[in-house]
Enzyme design. Sequence first.
Site, PDB file in Angstrom:
ATOM      1  N   CYS A 194      39.390  65.676  74.384  1.00  0.00           N
ATOM      2  CA  CYS A 194      38.647  65.296  74.001  1.00  0.00           C
ATOM      3  C   CYS A 194      38.895  66.691  72.123  1.00  0.00           C
ATOM      4  O   CYS A 194      38.821  66.555  71.159  1.00  0.00           O
ATOM      5  CB  CYS A 194      37.586  64.763  73.572  1.00  0.00           C
ATOM      6  SG  CYS A 194      37.936  63.345  74.441  1.00  0.00           S
ATOM      7  N   CYS A 247      42.100  56.261  74.034  1.00  0.00           N
ATOM      8  CA  CYS A 247      43.677  57.422  75.101  1.00  0.00           C
ATOM      9  C   CYS A 247      43.559  56.023  76.238  1.00  0.00           C
ATOM     10  O   CYS A 247      42.378  56.036  77.145  1.00  0.00           O
ATOM     11  CB  CYS A 247      43.074  58.414  75.694  1.00  0.00           C
ATOM     12  SG  CYS A 247      42.589  59.056  73.396  1.00  0.00           S
ATOM     13  N   CYS A 283      33.591  62.142  73.082  1.00  0.00           N
ATOM     14  CA  CYS A 283      34.437  62.629  73.405  1.00  0.00           C
ATOM     15  C   CYS A 283      33.828  64.010  71.920  1.00  0.00           C
ATOM     16  O   CYS A 283      34.644  64.438  71.858  1.00  0.00           O
ATOM     17  CB  CYS A 283      35.223  61.723  72.258  1.00  0.00           C
ATOM     18  SG  CYS A 283      34.810  61.738  70.399  1.00  0.00           S
TER      19      CYS A 283
HETATM   20  S1  SF4 Z   1      39.599  60.418  75.489  1.00  0.00           S
HETATM   21 FE1  SF4 Z   1      41.023  61.387  77.196  1.00  0.00          FE
HETATM   22  S2  SF4 Z   1      43.055  61.594  76.643  1.00  0.00           S
HETATM   23 FE2  SF4 Z   1      41.339  61.089  75.045  1.00  0.00          FE
HETATM   24  S3  SF4 Z   1      41.013  63.334  74.052  1.00  0.00           S
HETATM   25 FE3  SF4 Z   1      39.608  62.189  75.487  1.00  0.00          FE
HETATM   26  S4  SF4 Z   1      39.879  63.413  77.198  1.00  0.00           S
HETATM   27 FE4  SF4 Z   1      42.162  63.704  76.147  1.00  0.00          FE
END
Ligand code: SF4
Length: 250
Positions: free
Chosen positions: A131, A211, A237
């Site tokens: 993230c 995501c 995130c």
């Molecule tokens: S939500 Fe998941 S795939 Fe998207 S940036 Fe964060 S860890 Fe990576």
Amino acid sequence: MAPLDALAYAVDPENGVDAEAAALNARYGDLDAHDAIAIAVESLFPGRIALVSSFSAESAVLLHLLSEVDPNVPVIFLDTGRLFAETLEYRTLLINRLGLTDVRTIMPAPGRVLENDPHRALWMTNPDLCCHIRKTEPLARALNGFDAWLTGRKRFQNALRSRLDLFEADGDRIKINPLAGWSAGDLKSYAAMHDLPEHPLVSKGYPSIGCVPCTSRVKPGEDQRAGRWRGLEKTECGIHTGLESDGSGI
Ligand code: SF4
């Protein structure tokens, strides 16, 4: 001292961003969402404000409100490279529907991805770093040159957001949450009243969308965001770090 002069004194950057946010809340904290956006865009931060949107399940309302004030305000969209195709299509749909003229799609730095996530599996081993390089770092770059940004966070979304103010200090910027006091019902009513299109995954069981690897369907009775980072401790995130976020309310 006239009221606006008094405000100008209170928001003097010399007094710090915390004091500025407090002064703005004292004067404008009770404005409704439309008026809060209008005063921010037209009077407080003209030419120095952007909206950050995930073009996700609840994004259409804030984008519509902005389009009614000024569709030319920059909108920052973080494309992590791991989004659903439906989200990218929805972005295009809303841009056209709302007449947004300056949507900026921001990608992670290729070198950072190559260095840290060459096999696109970092989300499994270190989702916080994933993230960070795919969201937090690109957003920091995208916000360079802006003094304020608009988010779609709401108090009802979780306990950490339950005391969200309209104006917040965010480093050396002001963060504005025009929908802070809105309920889920308010959002639905507004979207229906203005015939706003729904993200195509909502009707397929995804009330919160991020995501692909980190988003799963939510079963009846589960928390709205139970499908985000399912099975992991992670709930944030980093975009609003210091505070909180799952990235869905930006
Ligand atoms: S939500 Fe998941 S795939 Fe998207 S940036 Fe964060 S860890 Fe990576």
